[in-house]
Design a protein around this motif. Structure first.
Motif, PDB file in Angstrom:
ATOM      1  N   ILE A  14      38.599  26.896  26.773  1.00  0.00           N
ATOM      2  CA  ILE A  14      38.774  26.698  28.216  1.00  0.00           C
ATOM      3  C   ILE A  14      40.086  27.334  28.652  1.00  0.00           C
ATOM      4  CG2 ILE A  14      39.151  24.961  30.020  1.00  0.00           C
ATOM      5  CD1 ILE A  14      37.383  23.065  28.470  1.00  0.00           C
ATOM      6  N   ARG A  15      40.031  28.121  29.690  1.00  0.00           N
ATOM      7  CA  ARG A  15      41.174  28.794  30.322  1.00  0.00           C
ATOM      8  C   ARG A  15      41.813  29.830  29.396  1.00  0.00           C
ATOM      9  NH1 ARG A  15      43.329  23.729  32.900  1.00  0.00           N
ATOM     10  NH2 ARG A  15      45.208  24.094  31.676  1.00  0.00           N
ATOM     11  N   ILE A  16      41.135  30.929  29.284  1.00  0.00           N
ATOM     12  CA  ILE A  16      41.623  32.064  28.501  1.00  0.00           C
ATOM     13  C   ILE A  16      42.346  33.046  29.410  1.00  0.00           C
ATOM     14  CG2 ILE A  16      40.875  34.037  27.101  1.00  0.00           C
ATOM     15  CD1 ILE A  16      38.406  32.084  26.413  1.00  0.00           C
ATOM     16  N   PHE A  17      41.761  33.326  30.563  1.00  0.00           N
ATOM     17  CA  PHE A  17      42.299  34.327  31.484  1.00  0.00           C
ATOM     18  C   PHE A  17      43.103  33.733  32.631  1.00  0.00           C
ATOM     19  CE2 PHE A  17      38.062  36.080  30.108  1.00  0.00           C
ATOM     20  CZ  PHE A  17      38.576  36.921  29.143  1.00  0.00           C
ATOM     21  N   THR A  18      43.011  32.435  32.858  1.00  0.00           N
ATOM     22  CA  THR A  18      43.589  31.841  34.070  1.00  0.00           C
ATOM     23  C   THR A  18      44.679  30.817  33.806  1.00  0.00           C
ATOM     24  OG1 THR A  18      41.801  30.193  34.066  1.00  0.00           O
ATOM     25  CG2 THR A  18      41.471  32.177  35.400  1.00  0.00           C
ATOM     26  N   ASP A  19      44.940  30.482  32.557  1.00  0.00           N
ATOM     27  CA  ASP A  19      45.854  29.375  32.272  1.00  0.00           C
ATOM     28  C   ASP A  19      47.273  29.628  32.755  1.00  0.00           C
ATOM     29  OD1 ASP A  19      46.279  26.750  30.860  1.00  0.00           O
ATOM     30  OD2 ASP A  19      47.765  27.995  29.831  1.00  0.00           O
ATOM     31  N   HIS A  20      47.686  30.882  32.812  1.00  0.00           N
ATOM     32  CA  HIS A  20      49.080  31.210  33.164  1.00  0.00           C
ATOM     33  C   HIS A  20      49.292  31.324  34.669  1.00  0.00           C
ATOM     34  CE1 HIS A  20      46.985  35.019  33.437  1.00  0.00           C
ATOM     35  NE2 HIS A  20      48.040  35.559  34.036  1.00  0.00           N
ATOM     36  N   LEU A  68      43.092  26.605  40.910  1.00  0.00           N
ATOM     37  CA  LEU A  68      42.140  27.417  40.157  1.00  0.00           C
ATOM     38  C   LEU A  68      42.008  26.899  38.731  1.00  0.00           C
ATOM     39  CD1 LEU A  68      40.286  29.888  39.870  1.00  0.00           C
ATOM     40  CD2 LEU A  68      42.328  31.235  39.304  1.00  0.00           C
ATOM     41  N   ARG A  69      43.144  26.605  38.104  1.00  0.00           N
ATOM     42  CA  ARG A  69      43.084  26.133  36.724  1.00  0.00           C
ATOM     43  C   ARG A  69      42.313  24.814  36.612  1.00  0.00           C
ATOM     44  NH1 ARG A  69      48.409  25.603  33.677  1.00  0.00           N
ATOM     45  NH2 ARG A  69      49.067  24.492  35.546  1.00  0.00           N
ATOM     46  N   GLY A  70      42.568  23.906  37.564  1.00  0.00           N
ATOM     47  CA  GLY A  70      41.866  22.634  37.528  1.00  0.00           C
ATOM     48  C   GLY A  70      40.377  22.777  37.761  1.00  0.00           C
ATOM     49  N   GLY A 127      49.473  29.167  37.063  1.00  0.00           N
ATOM     50  CA  GLY A 127      50.171  28.107  37.773  1.00  0.00           C
ATOM     51  C   GLY A 127      49.283  27.386  38.762  1.00  0.00           C
ATOM     52  N   ASP A 128      49.790  27.224  39.992  1.00  0.00           N
ATOM     53  CA  ASP A 128      49.070  26.480  41.023  1.00  0.00           C
ATOM     54  C   ASP A 128      48.273  27.385  41.958  1.00  0.00           C
ATOM     55  OD1 ASP A 128      50.053  24.124  40.008  1.00  0.00           O
ATOM     56  OD2 ASP A 128      51.781  24.080  41.348  1.00  0.00           O
ATOM     57  N   THR A 129      47.892  28.554  41.502  1.00  0.00           N
ATOM     58  CA  THR A 129      47.062  29.452  42.302  1.00  0.00           C
ATOM     59  C   THR A 129      45.786  28.741  42.735  1.00  0.00           C
ATOM     60  OG1 THR A 129      47.867  31.357  41.063  1.00  0.00           O
ATOM     61  CG2 THR A 129      45.811  31.643  42.284  1.00  0.00           C
ATOM     62  N   PRO A 130      45.450  28.793  44.035  1.00  0.00           N
ATOM     63  CA  PRO A 130      44.221  28.126  44.483  1.00  0.00           C
ATOM     64  C   PRO A 130      42.996  28.970  44.155  1.00  0.00           C
ATOM     65  CG  PRO A 130      45.300  29.179  46.341  1.00  0.00           C
ATOM     66  CD  PRO A 130      46.220  29.364  45.163  1.00  0.00           C
ATOM     67  N   PRO A 131      41.821  28.358  44.121  1.00  0.00           N
ATOM     68  CA  PRO A 131      40.600  29.144  43.917  1.00  0.00           C
ATOM     69  C   PRO A 131      40.409  30.140  45.052  1.00  0.00           C
ATOM     70  CG  PRO A 131      40.177  26.786  43.669  1.00  0.00           C
ATOM     71  CD  PRO A 131      41.556  26.925  44.249  1.00  0.00           C
ATOM     72  N   GLY A 132      39.856  31.298  44.729  1.00  0.00           N
ATOM     73  CA  GLY A 132      39.590  32.313  45.724  1.00  0.00           C
ATOM     74  C   GLY A 132      38.097  32.522  45.907  1.00  0.00           C
ATOM     75  N   PRO A 146      44.710  18.353  33.397  1.00  0.00           N
ATOM     76  CA  PRO A 146      46.075  18.674  33.025  1.00  0.00           C
ATOM     77  C   PRO A 146      46.840  19.196  34.209  1.00  0.00           C
ATOM     78  CG  PRO A 146      44.594  20.379  32.274  1.00  0.00           C
ATOM     79  CD  PRO A 146      43.749  19.306  32.890  1.00  0.00           C
ATOM     80  N   SER A 147      48.040  18.737  34.410  1.00  0.00           N
ATOM     81  CA  SER A 147      48.875  19.217  35.493  1.00  0.00           C
ATOM     82  C   SER A 147      49.617  20.451  35.033  1.00  0.00           C
ATOM     83  CB  SER A 147      49.881  18.149  35.887  1.00  0.00           C
ATOM     84  OG  SER A 147      50.852  18.057  34.893  1.00  0.00           O
ATOM     85  N   PRO A 148      50.276  21.182  35.952  1.00  0.00           N
ATOM     86  CA  PRO A 148      51.054  22.337  35.519  1.00  0.00           C
ATOM     87  C   PRO A 148      52.054  21.991  34.444  1.00  0.00           C
ATOM     88  CG  PRO A 148      50.838  22.301  37.896  1.00  0.00           C
ATOM     89  CD  PRO A 148      50.230  21.019  37.390  1.00  0.00           C
TER      90      PRO A 148
END
Length: 334
Positions: free
Chosen positions: A287-293, A86-88, A295-300, A3-5
């Motif tokens: 899937i994605r409870i804490f991270t869905d909001h 991160l979301r992806g 956006g395009d934040t990259p993985p850390g 899914p895209s943003p």
């Protein structure tokens, strides 16, 4: 597909890096990546040396599949970029983590309907599975070939790419698959039942069906966490202040949701259709409870910890009930 943003992708314009002269219409032929990473060729599937190819039961004469009108994501470039966010990454890692608990061991044969740019297919090919991607968007298949070009040859040989509509999968790639995936597609078809029933049809008895779709009753959560309050109110189906003086409201009856999600966005409906088609539910994951909001934040550097937290929450209520996506895992009975 990822899914895209924007969570909406319309089929992209054909990528002209793929030669089109003399190319027949989308017919479900296997599209193979050249060892050099050059233009694709159409030829018989090559398997890992020393292994006999599995028979493709029910393979028909070539046909003209109808391409799905909409699939998960926006334009191809946005969709591909999203897989690195991160979301992806969280989504792919969680889906993989769930499936390894249910799939038969490699080299089982997997079919990924609407497999997009092949991220999930490559992951399971690396694990030794034979994977076929059935994807309607030529642009996504271009991206899948690019990804395959960077993989070791032994991995490339385990992946076949087929251009065509997933609802024609039985005609395009046959039946008897050990597992069938359909991730991020059902929420963008007008009526999910025909596609879901095809997933069951092409999977062998005892095989696994894996479906990822939106969690319609919880879609307001992202907008709320992002501070988009008008969107939040609209998605909750609450009356606006201007409309609150009227006698009718958009809220449902007691115990009922204010907004009835579309069939493909309603996890209960998706599960009911699969069960009626002859499956037994094995598990359901959020899937994605804490991270869905985010956006395009990259993985850390804390990616593993993020995935662990998402996994722990997505396997239990009440957290699973507010996840952006629901991952259904079913087993075909007959």
């Amino acid at each position: 597909m990822q899914p895209s943003p924007a969570s909406d992708r319309h089929p992209s314009v054909h990528d002209h890096s793929v030669p089109t002269r003399g190319r027949p219409p989308a017919s479900g032929r296997e599209i193979r990546d050249q060892p050099t990473g050059g233009p694709p060729s159409r030829r018989t599937i090559t398997r890992v040396p020393g292994r006999r190819p599995e028979p493709r039961r029910g393979r028909p004469a070539e046909c003209e599949p109808q391409v799905l009108g909409v699939v998960d994501g926006t334009e191809t470039a946005d969709y591909v970029a999203h897989t690195a966010t991160l979301r992806g990454v969280v989504r792919q890692r969680l889906v993989t983590r769930a499936l390894v608990e249910h799939l038969p061991p490699p080299p089982a044969r997997l079919l990924d309907i609407g497999g997009g740019n092949g991220v999930q297919a490559l992951e399971f090919a690396r694990r030794g599975y034979e994977v076929t991607v059935c994807e309607p968007d030529p642009g996504m298949l271009v991206e899948a070939r690019r990804a395959l070009a960077d993989a070791p040859e032994v991995v490339r040989r385990r992946v076949a790419l087929v251009e065509g509509d997933g609802r024609e999968a039985a005609r395009l790639v046959g039946i008897g698959w050990d597992a069938t995936f359909c991730h991020g597609v059902i929420m963008f078809v007008p009526e999910p039942a025909p596609l879901l029933e095809v997933l069951v049809e092409v999977t062998r008895p005892g095989g696994i069906i894996s479906v990822v779709g939106k969690n319609g009753p919880a879609l307001a959560l992202r907008a709320g966490l992002q501070g988009r309050w008008q969107d939040t109110t609209a998605q909750l189906g609450e009356p606006t202040p201007a409309a609150s003086t009227g006698s009718a409201t958009s809220t449902g009856a007691a115990g009922q949701p204010a907004v009835i999600p579309p069939g493909g966005d309603d996890p209960a409906n998706v599960s009911a259709i699969l069960t009626a088609a002859g499956t037994r539910p094995l598990a359901r994951y959020g899937i994605r409870i804490f991270t869905d909001h985010l956006g395009d934040t990259p993985p850390g550097p804390d990616l593993d910890a993020v995935v662990d937290a998402e996994w722990a929450a997505g396997t239990r209520d009440p957290y699973r009930g507010i996840a952006r996506l629901i991952h259904h895992v079913h087993c075909r009975l007959r």
